[in-house]
Motif scaffolding. Structure first.
Motif, PDB file in Angstrom:
ATOM      1  N   HIS A 184       2.043  -1.848 -11.373  1.00  0.00           N
ATOM      2  CA  HIS A 184       1.815  -2.896 -10.119  1.00  0.00           C
ATOM      3  C   HIS A 184       2.814  -3.959  -9.830  1.00  0.00           C
ATOM      4  O   HIS A 184       3.768  -3.604  -9.695  1.00  0.00           O
ATOM      5  N   VAL A 220      -6.422   3.524  -9.695  1.00  0.00           N
ATOM      6  CA  VAL A 220      -5.946   3.196  -8.456  1.00  0.00           C
ATOM      7  C   VAL A 220      -7.129   1.802  -7.646  1.00  0.00           C
ATOM      8  O   VAL A 220      -8.205   1.828  -6.927  1.00  0.00           O
ATOM      9  N   GLU A 221      -6.856   0.518  -7.871  1.00  0.00           N
ATOM     10  CA  GLU A 221      -7.119  -0.495  -8.182  1.00  0.00           C
ATOM     11  C   GLU A 221      -6.377  -1.608  -6.538  1.00  0.00           C
ATOM     12  O   GLU A 221      -5.369  -1.697  -7.010  1.00  0.00           O
ATOM     13  N   GLY A 222      -7.237  -2.192  -5.282  1.00  0.00           N
ATOM     14  CA  GLY A 222      -6.355  -3.446  -4.628  1.00  0.00           C
ATOM     15  C   GLY A 222      -6.190  -2.500  -2.917  1.00  0.00           C
ATOM     16  O   GLY A 222      -5.279  -3.438  -2.364  1.00  0.00           O
ATOM     17  N   MET A 223      -6.317  -1.372  -3.286  1.00  0.00           N
ATOM     18  CA  MET A 223      -5.715  -0.640  -2.259  1.00  0.00           C
ATOM     19  C   MET A 223      -6.361  -1.250  -0.742  1.00  0.00           C
ATOM     20  O   MET A 223      -5.192  -0.802  -0.021  1.00  0.00           O
ATOM     21  N   LYS A 269       1.089  -1.483  -0.783  1.00  0.00           N
ATOM     22  CA  LYS A 269       0.052  -0.375   0.422  1.00  0.00           C
ATOM     23  C   LYS A 269       0.836   1.209  -0.176  1.00  0.00           C
ATOM     24  O   LYS A 269       0.424   2.653  -0.631  1.00  0.00           O
ATOM     25  N   VAL A 324      -2.267  -3.594  -5.432  1.00  0.00           N
ATOM     26  CA  VAL A 324      -2.316  -2.820  -5.995  1.00  0.00           C
ATOM     27  C   VAL A 324      -1.956  -2.019  -7.166  1.00  0.00           C
ATOM     28  O   VAL A 324      -1.108  -2.745  -7.862  1.00  0.00           O
ATOM     29  N   GLY A 382      -4.357  -4.671  -0.372  1.00  0.00           N
ATOM     30  CA  GLY A 382      -2.462  -4.876  -0.034  1.00  0.00           C
ATOM     31  C   GLY A 382      -1.937  -5.746  -0.853  1.00  0.00           C
ATOM     32  O   GLY A 382      -0.443  -6.289  -0.525  1.00  0.00           O
ATOM     33  N   ALA A 407       2.548   1.902  -3.438  1.00  0.00           N
ATOM     34  CA  ALA A 407       1.377   2.220  -4.238  1.00  0.00           C
ATOM     35  C   ALA A 407       1.434   3.670  -4.350  1.00  0.00           C
ATOM     36  O   ALA A 407       1.451   4.382  -4.769  1.00  0.00           O
ATOM     37  N   ASN A 408       1.132   4.305  -2.972  1.00  0.00           N
ATOM     38  CA  ASN A 408       0.691   5.665  -2.243  1.00  0.00           C
ATOM     39  C   ASN A 408       1.619   6.426  -3.053  1.00  0.00           C
ATOM     40  O   ASN A 408       1.312   7.269  -2.941  1.00  0.00           O
TER      41      ASN A 408
END
Length: 120
Positions: free
Chosen positions: A86, A67-70, A47, A76, A73, A50-51
């Motif tokens: 990814h 943004v997907e999957g946050m 997370k 993402v 974790g 990605a952030n």
């Protein structure tokens, strides 16, 4: 114009992302040019990585399309259109093996059955 590829890779490196790979997939996809894959050691690091990509992009004036999957974790995805990032946990990355998937060239009919589809 700022290069989102280098921003993303630098953002991943800043937080000690592992096994960062950048692949040119323009010959295999009509929707993206570059695929960046990185491993995080935990949900929290995935997370955070990605952030960091999103935040560094925003500082450069580039916002992701999505943004997907946050929430989980585990995996993402940060979508910038031509560039897709990814960030995955090691087990997930190993299971899906995106590097192998995206390095394969599509089969043509000739490849699949050994015959030439243009020859009768």
């Amino acid at each position: 114009m700022t290069d989102i590829k280098s921003i993303a890779v630098n953002a991943l490196e800043d937080l000690k992302g592992k096994d960062i790979v950048s692949m040119d997939v323009s010959g295999l996809s009509d929707v993206m040019e570059t695929l960046i894959i990185c491993t995080g050691t935990s949900n929290r690091q995935v997370k955070s990585l990605a952030n960091n990509v999103v935040e560094d992009g925003k500082e450069a004036g580039i916002r992701p399309i999505g943004v997907e999957g946050m929430d989980s974790g585990e995996w993402v995805l940060v979508d910038y259109g031509d560039v897709v990032v990814h960030v995955m946990q090691a087990e997930t990355r190993g299971f899906y093996d995106l590097e192998k998937l995206w390095s394969m060239t599509p089969n043509t009919r000739e490849d699949a059955d050994g015959s030439d589809p243009h020859q009768d």
